[in-house]
Structures are given as C-alpha cells and as structure tokens.
Motif scaffolding. Structure first.
Motif, mmCIF file in Angstrom:
data_model
loop_
_atom_site.group_PDB
_atom_site.id
_atom_site.type_symbol
_atom_site.label_atom_id
_atom_site.label_comp_id
_atom_site.label_asym_id
_atom_site.label_seq_id
_atom_site.Cartn_x
_atom_site.Cartn_y
_atom_site.Cartn_z
ATOM 1 N N TYR A 40 -118.859 15.303 7.759
ATOM 2 C CA TYR A 40 -119.268 14.773 9.063
ATOM 3 C C TYR A 40 -118.114 14.728 10.053
ATOM 4 O O TYR A 40 -118.317 14.908 11.254
ATOM 5 C CB TYR A 40 -119.852 13.373 8.854
ATOM 6 N N GLY A 41 -116.894 14.495 9.556
ATOM 7 C CA GLY A 41 -115.749 14.541 10.451
ATOM 8 C C GLY A 41 -114.873 13.314 10.475
ATOM 9 O O GLY A 41 -113.865 13.278 11.186
ATOM 10 N N PHE A 42 -115.240 12.275 9.699
ATOM 11 C CA PHE A 42 -114.407 11.075 9.592
ATOM 12 C C PHE A 42 -114.237 10.763 8.123
ATOM 13 O O PHE A 42 -115.214 10.543 7.410
ATOM 14 C CB PHE A 42 -115.059 9.897 10.308
ATOM 15 N N ASN A 43 -112.972 10.785 7.667
ATOM 16 C CA ASN A 43 -112.678 10.521 6.270
ATOM 17 C C ASN A 43 -111.677 9.377 6.154
ATOM 18 O O ASN A 43 -110.893 9.132 7.075
ATOM 19 C CB ASN A 43 -112.115 11.777 5.595
ATOM 20 N N LEU A 44 -111.714 8.697 5.030
ATOM 21 C CA LEU A 44 -110.838 7.557 4.793
ATOM 22 C C LEU A 44 -110.015 7.796 3.542
ATOM 23 O O LEU A 44 -110.511 8.375 2.563
ATOM 24 C CB LEU A 44 -111.669 6.284 4.650
ATOM 25 N N PHE A 45 -108.758 7.345 3.570
ATOM 26 C CA PHE A 45 -107.863 7.619 2.462
ATOM 27 C C PHE A 45 -106.974 6.425 2.141
ATOM 28 O O PHE A 45 -106.612 5.635 3.019
ATOM 29 C CB PHE A 45 -106.942 8.806 2.795
ATOM 30 N N ASP A 46 -106.612 6.323 0.873
ATOM 31 C CA ASP A 46 -105.474 5.540 0.443
ATOM 32 C C ASP A 46 -104.259 6.470 0.532
ATOM 33 O O ASP A 46 -104.339 7.648 0.167
ATOM 34 C CB ASP A 46 -105.676 5.072 -0.998
ATOM 35 N N ALA A 47 -103.136 5.959 0.998
ATOM 36 C CA ALA A 47 -101.963 6.804 1.205
ATOM 37 C C ALA A 47 -101.526 7.513 -0.075
ATOM 38 O O ALA A 47 -100.999 8.636 -0.029
ATOM 39 C CB ALA A 47 -100.814 5.967 1.758
ATOM 40 N N SER A 48 -101.761 6.893 -1.234
ATOM 41 C CA SER A 48 -101.343 7.501 -2.498
ATOM 42 C C SER A 48 -102.087 8.796 -2.806
ATOM 43 O O SER A 48 -101.649 9.573 -3.667
ATOM 44 C CB SER A 48 -101.531 6.508 -3.645
ATOM 45 N N ALA A 49 -103.197 9.054 -2.109
ATOM 46 C CA ALA A 49 -103.939 10.296 -2.324
ATOM 47 C C ALA A 49 -103.115 11.521 -1.953
ATOM 48 O O ALA A 49 -103.402 12.638 -2.392
ATOM 49 C CB ALA A 49 -105.238 10.284 -1.513
ATOM 50 N N PHE A 50 -102.065 11.321 -1.154
ATOM 51 C CA PHE A 50 -101.239 12.431 -0.687
ATOM 52 C C PHE A 50 -100.017 12.663 -1.575
ATOM 53 O O PHE A 50 -99.228 13.576 -1.305
ATOM 54 C CB PHE A 50 -100.810 12.184 0.762
ATOM 55 N N ASN A 51 -99.873 11.861 -2.620
ATOM 56 C CA ASN A 51 -98.762 12.066 -3.549
ATOM 57 C C ASN A 51 -98.871 13.429 -4.225
ATOM 58 O O ASN A 51 -99.954 13.866 -4.621
ATOM 59 C CB ASN A 51 -98.751 10.976 -4.628
ATOM 60 N N GLY A 52 -97.736 14.107 -4.356
ATOM 61 C CA GLY A 52 -97.719 15.374 -5.074
ATOM 62 C C GLY A 52 -97.977 16.590 -4.210
ATOM 63 O O GLY A 52 -97.857 17.724 -4.696
ATOM 64 N N PHE A 53 -98.340 16.392 -2.947
ATOM 65 C CA PHE A 53 -98.571 17.523 -2.055
ATOM 66 C C PHE A 53 -97.294 17.864 -1.295
ATOM 67 O O PHE A 53 -96.518 16.984 -0.931
ATOM 68 C CB PHE A 53 -99.709 17.221 -1.077
ATOM 69 N N SER A 54 -97.103 19.160 -1.052
ATOM 70 C CA SER A 54 -95.914 19.619 -0.340
ATOM 71 C C SER A 54 -96.052 19.362 1.152
ATOM 72 O O SER A 54 -97.025 18.754 1.605
ATOM 73 C CB SER A 54 -95.697 21.114 -0.603
#
Length: 239
Positions: free
Chosen positions: A171-185
C-alpha cells in the motif's frame, strides 16, 4: 512516532512528462506533492518527519524552507531533510543511514504515495504485534499497478516489486523496528528488508480499504489530479 519519507528520483515512467522534476515536487493545484503528504501526516498527528532525499535534494530543501515558517508556526511539524550524499544508497540504505534520527520504531512512506487512511490504528497494530515490521496491504487485483504481494489471508508469503502474481499490493506505508536493518550493507533496496522479515515471519500486515494514489505513473498522476481538482485540499487539512 517518526516517519521517513523516501523523496527524490525522477521516475522512469514519467520522465518524458517531468524530465527535471522529482516526484515529490510535482505540482497539484500549484502545490508540490510533498505538502499533500505532510498534510495527511499532520492530520494523523504524525509531526516528526525525516525526508530521505537523493536526486534533487537542493531543490527539495529550497521548497521546504519556503514553507518552513508556516509548517512550524501553524502545524508544529518538525521536518529534517537528510540527503544520501554523493553516493546513491538505495531506498534501504537511505533509511539505514537515517536510523539515528528515526529511533527504535518508525514508519516509512514512499515518496510517490498519497495515502489517506487512519495511520494511528495501523501504528497501534504494529506495536501490539511485537514483530520487527508491518506492511500495509491493499486488495488490488492488478488494478492500480502490479499486485506484488502474495498473501494467503493469514500471513504474508512473499513480496516482489516487479511481480504481479498476487492479489494484494504494498500500500505504501510500512513500519519497522530499527533492528530489522541489521546485517544490511550501505546500498540496498528496502524490499530486501521486507522480504527477509517475511521469510522470518517477522512482518505483520494491515489491510487498508481506502484506495491509494501513486504518482510514479502518468495514470496515477491523472487520478490524483481528479481527486484534488477544485478542492482547497491543502488548506482544509492543515486548518
């Protein structure tokens, strides 16, 4: 909760119509699109905004500053423009770079999406889910673009931006915990984060009944023009 808006990008499908204008600055009723997004967020009491910008950052900054006094005095919005810098980071890399500004949990709005719905209900669902992410869905059936999400009615199965095999669309709006980005370059697409969370069963969902408007295509632009035509929409939302 803070919200990041992914601004910038010319849009490959509309470059013949808007060759030098980023999507966030396309005018509707002589008002840049970004202000329509800010108006809806303000209506939903989301006032801490981070604009993650790439191409066109200087023009975006000039446009926002031209309305800065209005935004601060009348809406109490706190808007920070956070450019990618000289090296493109991708949508995921842009968000990861801005994590120090966004906090532990935050929302992400695509820069070409106009979404008028109850953000608060979706945010509450995310908090109560105790998962690392939440994706908003629309039962699209390939009507407004490709239905890029496979969903079995109980859980998300897969997400592929170029696929049309599902019945639902991001739909175009997503929610995240910051830890979801761990391990990405540093340079990666946000879709990689979403798909990883789906595989790990860490991506919740919320089905939104209201249709969305996206201005990444000329058809989407025309649809939104009809939506706001002859309506003092911007002023009505802010007052």
């Amino acid at each position: 909760m803070k919200v990041a808006i992914l601004c910038g990008g010319l849009g490959s499908r509309i470059k013949n119509y808007y060759p030098n204008t980023i999507k966030s600055l396309i005018n509707f009723n002589n008002i840049p699109f970004i202000f329509y997004q800010l108006a809806v967020l303000y209506k939903n009491r989301l006032t801490d905004i981070v604009l993650c910008s790439g191409y066109g950052s200087d023009e975006l900054c000039t446009t926002i500053k031209s309305m800065e006094i209005f935004l601060k005095n009348y809406t109490k919005m706190n808007i920070v423009i956070y450019p990618d810098g000289d090296v493109p980071l991708g949508t995921g890399g842009s968000i990861k770079r801005a994590l120090p500004l966004l906090g532990d949990k935050f929302g992400v709005l695509y820069g070409d999406s106009y979404l008028d719905f109850n953000y608060g209900e979706t945010i509450n669902k995310f908090y109560n889910s105790h998962k690392l992410g939440l994706m908003t869905l629309y039962h699209n059936q390939n009507i407004y673009g490709k239905s890029n999400v496979e969903f079995d009615g109980k859980q998300l199965l897969s997400y592929n931006k170029i696929s049309s095999e599902g019945e639902y669309i991001d739909y175009g709006f997503n929610l995240f915990d910051a830890s979801a980005f761990n391990g990405f370059s540093k340079n990666f697409d946000l879709s990689s984060v979403i798909q990883e969370l789906i595989v790990k069963r860490e991506m919740d969902y919320d089905i939104i009944p209201n249709r969305f408007y996206e201005i990444g295509s000329i058809e989407g632009i025309q649809d939104l023009e009809k939506r706001v035509k002859n309506e003092n929409f911007f002023s009505r939302l802010f007052i």
